[in-house]
Enzyme design. Structure first.
Site, PDB file in Angstrom:
ATOM      1  CB  ILE A  12      -0.971  -0.050   1.207  1.00 11.41           C
ATOM      2  CG1 ILE A  12      -1.904  -1.224   1.144  1.00 11.41           C
ATOM      3  CG2 ILE A  12      -1.825   1.214   1.370  1.00 11.41           C
ATOM      4  CD1 ILE A  12      -2.754  -1.434   2.336  1.00 11.41           C
ATOM      5  CG  ASP A  31       9.749  -0.343   3.666  1.00 11.38           C
ATOM      6  OD1 ASP A  31       8.600  -0.068   3.321  1.00 11.38           O
ATOM      7  OD2 ASP A  31      10.429  -1.637   4.087  1.00 11.38           O
ATOM      8  CG  PHE A  75       4.645  -7.845  11.036  1.00  8.20           C
ATOM      9  CD1 PHE A  75       5.356  -7.896   9.874  1.00  8.20           C
ATOM     10  CD2 PHE A  75       5.297  -7.567  12.208  1.00  8.20           C
ATOM     11  CE1 PHE A  75       6.442  -7.738   9.736  1.00  8.20           C
ATOM     12  CE2 PHE A  75       6.549  -7.525  12.333  1.00  8.20           C
ATOM     13  CZ  PHE A  75       7.322  -7.631  11.025  1.00  8.20           C
ATOM     14  CB  SER A 116      -7.365  -2.799  10.249  1.00  5.75           C
ATOM     15  OG  SER A 116      -8.088  -3.800   9.825  1.00  5.75           O
ATOM     16  CE1 TYR A 140      -2.915  -5.505  10.918  1.00  9.49           C
ATOM     17  CE2 TYR A 140      -5.274  -6.196  10.636  1.00  9.49           C
ATOM     18  CZ  TYR A 140      -4.224  -5.395  10.105  1.00  9.49           C
ATOM     19  OH  TYR A 140      -4.236  -4.514   9.303  1.00  9.49           O
ATOM     20  CE  LYS A 144      -2.653  -2.011  11.580  1.00  5.64           C
ATOM     21  NZ  LYS A 144      -1.846  -0.822  10.888  1.00  5.64           N
TER      22      LYS A 144
END
Ligand code: UD1
Length: 321
Positions: A12, A31, A75, A116, A140, A144
């Site tokens: 993305i 990165d 991740f 997300s 996960y 977020k």
């Protein structure tokens, strides 16, 4: 504006960096190349190879001065996060806290954060709007949501403005064919289908065909990465204009089933794409579709490339062999 795109060599992030440059912003990509690739770096960008767990390098980079940060270095495999929470805690939680603290130390005032739809968990109603209760079903999604909460505190305490963009199912590749880097070991539906079509894996395993949906398979809101990228630019520019933080869904508001995508992929690639029906994957809701009314209102944003044919054909352009 001068913008640091953390995770800008990723799937993305590379699309976001391109869109930012197109809008006239100066881009530096930070990165660690753990899932990103040098193939996703473009002319006109400066690249800093660095890890968000390396606080000194991060702070040193931010100290060069930026109008904003976009953070997409996380991740994202929900299933893996349930088996290896340490990995997600370290990178997605500690790494992001490093970013926010380094911003605070160097006086950087704006961040666009990749959140997300996983923050919502099992939907209590569909379409899911931002007022929907947040109850992540996997670690996960928990990372977020925790970061969103920390960002809200830094907004209050430090005046750092944030835009938390709650992506639904990101999919597709640059419609102009500029991004060529393939994701390594993808677990998401569309790249898996593309790998099968390209002969890189033997078959698609369809996780459940007994859901209460039209054809029995899971329905998701797939949003094209070019659409997501445009929303990042709009979010950053809005923060400059309004000096306000924002938490917002990014979805196409259309639901596509696994079989609808599979059939489109067979039609558009001309490949057989073998598939087997399997049991449901634990934690998968039947139907998850966004309301993106708020994004339209606050960002003037609407998905433009998120129809099934564009999603599939832009991906096939990269996977075809
Ligand atoms: C997943 C994560 C979500 C995360 C998002 C982005 C879960 C429960 N959710 O969303 O938190 O934000 O990825 O990384 O893991 N499918 C198959 N066969 C496959 C792969 C997928 O049938 O090999 C089906 C799934 O059951 C689902 C749909 O395709 O109905 C989409 O799956 P996927 O791409 O993994 O995304 P989500 O699970 O929706």
């Amino acid at each position: 504006m001068r913008v640091l795109v953390i995770g800008g060599a990723g799937y993305i992030g590379s699309h976001v960096a391109l869109e930012m440059m197109e809008a006239g912003h100066e881009i530096v990509v930070y990165d660690n190349l753990s899932s990103g690739t040098k193939q996703n770096l473009f002319e006109g960008e400066r690249f800093v190879e660095g890890d968000i767990l390396d606080y000194e390098r991060l702070r040193g980079t931010l100290a060069e001065g930026y109008d904003g940060v976009v953070h997409l270095a996380a991740f994202k495999a929900a299933g893996e996060s349930m088996l290896a929470p340490e990995k997600y805690a370290r990178n997605n939680l500690s790494g992001t806290i490093n970013i926010i603290n380094a911003m605070s130390e160097t006086g950087i005032q704006r961040i666009v954060f990749s959140s997300s739809a996983a923050v919502y968990g099992e939907p209590a109603y569909v379409p899911v709007d931002e007022a929907h209760p947040t109850a992540p079903e996997n670690f996960y999604g928990f990372t977020k949501l925790e970061i969103e909460r920390i960002l809200a505190w830094y907004d209050r305490l430090k005046g750092i403005r944030y835009s938390a963009l709650r992506y639904f199912n990101a999919a597709g590749y640059d419609v102009r064919g500029r991004v060529r880097g393939l994701e390594r070991n993808p677990a998401n539906l569309l790249p898996v289908i593309m790998e099968v079509a390209a002969g890189m894996r033997p078959e698609l395993r369809v996780f459940g065909n007994d859901y209460p949906t039209n054809d029995g398979t899971g329905v998701r809101d797939y949003v094209h990465v070019n659409d997501l990228a445009a929303a990042h630019v709009a979010a950053l520019e809005r923060m400059v204009r309004t000096d306000e933080s924002l938490v917002v869904n990014l979805g196409s508001e259309a639901g596509l089933s696994v079989l609808e995508i599979l059939e489109a992929a067979r039609r558009l690639t001309g490949r057989a794409i073998p598939a087997t029906m399997e049991g449901r994957r634990p934690g998968d809701p039947a139907r998850l579709v966004a309301s993106s009314t708020l994004a339209a209102e606050k960002l003037g944003w609407k998905a433009k490339f998120s129809d099934v044919d564009t999603l599939v054909s832009s991906s096939w352009g990269v996977y075809e062999r």
